[in-house]
Write a protein that holds these residues in place. Sequence first.
Motif, PDB file in Angstrom:
ATOM      1  N   TRP A 113      10.766  72.185  15.310  1.00 36.24           N
ATOM      2  CA  TRP A 113      10.169  70.971  15.860  1.00 36.24           C
ATOM      3  C   TRP A 113      11.340  70.083  16.228  1.00 36.24           C
ATOM      4  N   ARG A 163       6.675  69.767  20.495  1.00 34.83           N
ATOM      5  CA  ARG A 163       5.635  70.643  19.960  1.00 34.83           C
ATOM      6  C   ARG A 163       6.254  71.593  18.951  1.00 34.83           C
ATOM      7  N   MET A 164       5.528  71.873  17.913  1.00 36.41           N
ATOM      8  CA  MET A 164       5.984  72.856  16.928  1.00 36.41           C
ATOM      9  C   MET A 164       6.023  74.226  17.602  1.00 36.41           C
TER      10      MET A 164
END
Length: 380
Positions: A350, A335-336
């Motif tokens: 990321w 997930r960013m």
Amino acid sequence: MHHGIKKLLLLGAGQAHLQVLARLARHHPGNLDVILLTPFAHHTGQGCLPGFMTGQHTADEGRVALEPLVRAASARWLQGRCTGLDVASRQVQVAATGGAQGVPATLGYDLLSIDTGTVPDRAWLDAEMPGANHHALHLSPMEAFVALWPQVMALAQQQAVSVAVVGAEADGIELVFAAEQGIREHGLPGARFTLITGGDEVGTDLPPGVRQRVLRQLRRRGITVLREACVGMSEGQVHLGNGARLACDVPLLAMGVRTPTWLPASGLALNESGQVSTGPTLQSTSHPQVFATGSVAARVDGAPGDMHAGAALAHNLLAAHEGTAPRALPPSRPRMALLACGTGHAIASWGPLTLAGGWVWGWKDRIDRGFLEQHRVTRR
Ligand SMILES: Cc1cc2nc3c(=O)[nH]c(=O)nc-3n(C[C@H](O)[C@H](O)[C@H](O)COP(=O)(O)OP(=O)(O)OC[C@H]3O[C@@H](n4cnc5c(N)ncnc54)[C@H](O)[C@@H]3O)c2cc1C
């Protein structure tokens, strides 16, 4: 077919429950009675805290009023906190907050969803950091922090303050950068800022690339890092593990939290950290009529806690009501992650990739404010 399920009780107004309420505003089954039990009248957006602390926007712009959203969802808001849970009898004990009248002492449920986050661990702090409960401003609950921050700013406008943030994970890092920027821009010159890590490196949970960028920003902003434990506090002083005492006007705590004290006796299966153990559908592994998400819960398959799981939670609560199949969240996706260094600079990561700059801040700010905007009901 609704299998007789009628009462859905939502505990806490974290991000996921905002999304559940938004979903109910679009589609609310006629035979589902929904209650939100939560102590404050707002959901405060964690991502908007730096903007508030630096004076970029007001407290109201960084939060969502719950009552209009609850009304739009054809639900009811009870202002109070859960103080006990018995999953065998499906009962929740309630204490009213904010002077609310007519709040029942117990609430029954057919379906329960827990999104109450963590709470300050006052007993642990008393034992390990005597004086901290009395002298420090705790980041949790954020509503109390937001209410008290203007007093810190007022002090910083009267004298050159010394600020120490205890706790150097993502929340402590964001806190020290926001405090430094807010006080540099609006307080008297000469203020000093220290980040106390507890003995470890800054941001042990962060990817190495992010940590390097954070350390660079800390140096650039003149924030001192002390890789020491804080072992106590007294008037105007933070006591360090090496015996030294740091003069400090404003000690801020970004650590020392735990899961709610009412969970261990609830009968729910918990993990070793005291979080509700859930499967990929966000249902308790011991009691499928109980759902949990956010920092109060952890998936047994090891997937990281996801406070963005609201859409899946909403789907699965309605599926449980309607007797249809719940949807499993995927095991683990990169997930960013976005980390604010005050306002005007942020770091994105990321996996092993990192990026930083003013545009990352702009992007993060749009996401955080956009989330609140989506859940702000202005007319009904
Ligand atoms: C400045 C800052 C930066 C952060 N950065 C990061 C980051 O980069 N990465 C990261 O993973 N985490 C970060 N965090 C932590 C993250 O914000 C929290 O883990 C997250 O907000 C938890 O969300 P939640 O939905 O579990 O609970 P919350 O958002 O805390 O919501 C809990 C809700 O439950 C209510 N409640 C509490 N007790 C009760 C009760 N007994 N009964 C009923 N209702 C109750 C509360 O009032 C609140 O409405 C940061 C936090 C801050 C403040």
